[in-house]
Design an enzyme around this catalytic site. Structure first.
Site, PDB file in Angstrom:
ATOM      1  N   LYS A  75      51.168  38.869  29.781  1.00 31.63           N
ATOM      2  CA  LYS A  75      51.620  38.032  30.902  1.00 31.63           C
ATOM      3  C   LYS A  75      50.444  37.566  31.765  1.00 31.63           C
ATOM      4  O   LYS A  75      50.343  36.402  32.103  1.00 31.63           O
ATOM      5  CB  LYS A  75      52.623  38.834  31.751  1.00 31.63           C
ATOM      6  CG  LYS A  75      53.922  39.116  31.005  1.00 31.63           C
ATOM      7  CD  LYS A  75      54.851  40.014  31.785  1.00 31.63           C
ATOM      8  CE  LYS A  75      54.456  41.463  31.797  1.00 31.63           C
ATOM      9  NZ  LYS A  75      54.441  42.150  30.507  1.00 31.63           N
ATOM     10  N   ILE A  76      49.547  38.500  32.113  1.00 32.35           N
ATOM     11  CA  ILE A  76      48.456  38.151  33.028  1.00 32.35           C
ATOM     12  C   ILE A  76      47.354  37.371  32.307  1.00 32.35           C
ATOM     13  O   ILE A  76      46.878  36.344  32.800  1.00 32.35           O
ATOM     14  CB  ILE A  76      47.875  39.430  33.678  1.00 32.35           C
ATOM     15  CG1 ILE A  76      48.956  40.121  34.520  1.00 32.35           C
ATOM     16  CG2 ILE A  76      46.653  39.109  34.529  1.00 32.35           C
ATOM     17  CD1 ILE A  76      48.588  41.513  35.008  1.00 32.35           C
ATOM     18  N   ARG A 132      42.222  48.076  34.151  1.00 28.21           N
ATOM     19  CA  ARG A 132      42.115  49.505  34.451  1.00 28.21           C
ATOM     20  C   ARG A 132      40.643  49.902  34.330  1.00 28.21           C
ATOM     21  O   ARG A 132      39.955  49.482  33.392  1.00 28.21           O
ATOM     22  CB  ARG A 132      42.942  50.359  33.475  1.00 28.21           C
ATOM     23  CG  ARG A 132      44.445  50.341  33.712  1.00 28.21           C
ATOM     24  CD  ARG A 132      44.843  51.035  35.034  1.00 28.21           C
ATOM     25  NE  ARG A 132      46.286  50.997  35.294  1.00 28.21           N
ATOM     26  CZ  ARG A 132      46.906  50.063  35.998  1.00 28.21           C
ATOM     27  NH1 ARG A 132      46.235  49.073  36.542  1.00 28.21           N
ATOM     28  NH2 ARG A 132      48.219  50.117  36.184  1.00 28.21           N
ATOM     29  N   GLU A 158      38.357  55.625  40.257  1.00 30.61           N
ATOM     30  CA  GLU A 158      38.824  55.090  41.542  1.00 30.61           C
ATOM     31  C   GLU A 158      39.769  56.027  42.291  1.00 30.61           C
ATOM     32  O   GLU A 158      39.916  55.939  43.510  1.00 30.61           O
ATOM     33  CB  GLU A 158      39.516  53.738  41.349  1.00 30.61           C
ATOM     34  CG  GLU A 158      40.859  53.811  40.621  1.00 30.61           C
ATOM     35  CD  GLU A 158      41.495  52.423  40.436  1.00 30.61           C
ATOM     36  OE1 GLU A 158      40.821  51.532  39.894  1.00 30.61           O
ATOM     37  OE2 GLU A 158      42.658  52.265  40.823  1.00 30.61           O
ATOM     38  N   HIS A 160      41.350  47.567  43.954  1.00 33.14           N
ATOM     39  CA  HIS A 160      42.669  47.498  43.284  1.00 33.14           C
ATOM     40  C   HIS A 160      43.661  46.703  44.122  1.00 33.14           C
ATOM     41  O   HIS A 160      44.772  47.150  44.399  1.00 33.14           O
ATOM     42  CB  HIS A 160      43.197  48.909  43.001  1.00 33.14           C
ATOM     43  CG  HIS A 160      44.076  48.964  41.781  1.00 33.14           C
ATOM     44  ND1 HIS A 160      43.960  49.938  40.824  1.00 33.14           N
ATOM     45  CD2 HIS A 160      45.069  48.142  41.357  1.00 33.14           C
ATOM     46  CE1 HIS A 160      44.854  49.725  39.866  1.00 33.14           C
ATOM     47  NE2 HIS A 160      45.541  48.634  40.167  1.00 33.14           N
TER      48      HIS A 160
END
Ligand code: NAI
Length: 332
Positions: free
Chosen positions: A155-156, A236, A265, A297
């Protein structure tokens, strides 16, 4: 009524969850701390927990939640790499997520990072505010005519590819399930991973974190890239070996890096650590490089995405309570 313990809550989570349709039928119990073995007991009395990307739903935490009577893990994110799905299933807990909220939010942030890094907007902004109007060191390059490699055309990745086509860039793509019709209609060319690495001026990661994608950008694959390559990661952190990335930056082989996610993170991103000592030498080093741009993020952080996350999460919870089938694709 169903009681849900919401972990790692920020003010915007609370605001949007409380406004979601049907939210009045949920007793929300908001916690600012993340889920871990130490904090799982805070879900006492709750039938479900609501989790975000850095909550640790490992086997030990899930065992505690299960012993408290928790039956639902409602993720308010798409990725489930922080949940031990095998343990959840074995202990009879349902896991639901928000498979898509605003892919546009993340894709647009990836492009924003590239434009900022390449045209040095962040440096120019600080300079001009200090009445330094010099242009020294601010030279960028035209995106037009350059080649971008999109790793992961879900999708992205597809939206990012389409935006880059708008800049008249050549778009190469790599995915284990190529979408050939989409590629043809948008002028995108699928290639194998090695070709994408060798030919791209810019590489943007849009692939999930899985055992086989862990540190897919490492010493070997970084060496295969074009000298001066720009790397963008909004997916990620663990997709990139940070140590190898630092070495490639120091050698001048990598020209620029924009990260919205970082390997380690957890416990750093989403927190205000100003005035504190940062106990992460690799992140400290990355932050000191002029050609590295890091956001914490925030790619998902638009009004539209927060609204959708809250709506789908609340609907998932209410459907679980009613014993109904979950929304297609939200159950793991
Ligand atoms: P998606 O599931 O729609 O697309 C992922 C694509 O990766 C799929 O086309 C799939 O075929 C491909 N893929 C999976 N494993 C592969 C492999 N081993 N080799 C090659 N291709 C592979 O996911 P979507 O929604 O596009 O999200 C992508 C990632 O973006 C998510 O996994 C998540 O980690 C990240 N994300 C980051 C956010 C942020 O705020 N920074 C917010 C939302 C998502």
């Amino acid at each position: 009524m169903i009681e849900i313990a919401v972990y790692d809550t920020k003010p915007y989570d609370r605001e949007y969850l409380e406004q979601a349709a049907g939210a009045e039928r949920v007793t929300w119990c908001f916690h600012e701390f993340r889920l871990s073995v130490k904090t799982a007991s805070a879900a006492k009395d709750a039938q479900g927990v609501c989790l975000f990307v850095n909550d640790q739903a490992d086997r030990s935490s899930i065992e505690i939640l299960s012993s408290l009577g928790v039956k639902l893990l409602a993720l308010r994110c798409a990725g489930a790499n922080n949940v031990d799905l095998v343990a959840a299933r074995a202990l009879g807990l349902s896991v639901v997520r928000v498979p898509a909220y605003s892919p546009h939010a993340v894709a647009e942030h990836a492009v924003a990072l590239l434009l900022t890094l390449n045209r040095k907007i962040h440096r120019a902004y600080n300079r001009v505010r200090d009445l330094n109007f010099s242009l020294k060191g601010l030279v960028g390059f035209d995106l037009h005519g350059k080649t971008v490699g999109i790793v992961g055309t879900g999708k992205i990745g597809r939206i990012a590819a389409q935006i880059f086509r708008g800049f008249e860039m050549e778009v190469l793509a790599y995915d284990s399930f190529p979408a050939m019709d989409w590629a043809t209609s948008h002028g995108v060319l699928y290639v194998d991973f090695d070709t994408l690495l060798a030919r791209s001026d810019v590489i943007s990661l849009h692939i999930p974190l899985l055992p086989e994608t862990n540190q897919m950008l490492n010493q070997r694959t970084l060496a295969q890239m074009k000298p001066g390559v720009f790397i963008i990661n909004t997916s990620r952190g663990k997709l990139i070996d940070s140590g190898a990335l630092i070495t490639a930056l120091q050698a001048g082989h990598v020209g620029g890096v924009a990260l919205d996610v970082y390997e380690e993170e957890e416990g750093i991103f989403f927190e205000d650590l100003s005035g504190k000592i940062l106990h992460d030498d690799e992140l400290s080093l990355l932050l000191s490089f002029p050609n590295v741009l890091i956001t914490a993020h925030q790619a998902f952080l638009t009004r539209e995405a927060l609204r959708e996350i809250a709506q789908v999460t609340t609907k998932n919870i209410l459907q679980f309570e009613a014993g109904e089938a979950f929304l297609a694709g939200t159950t793991l």
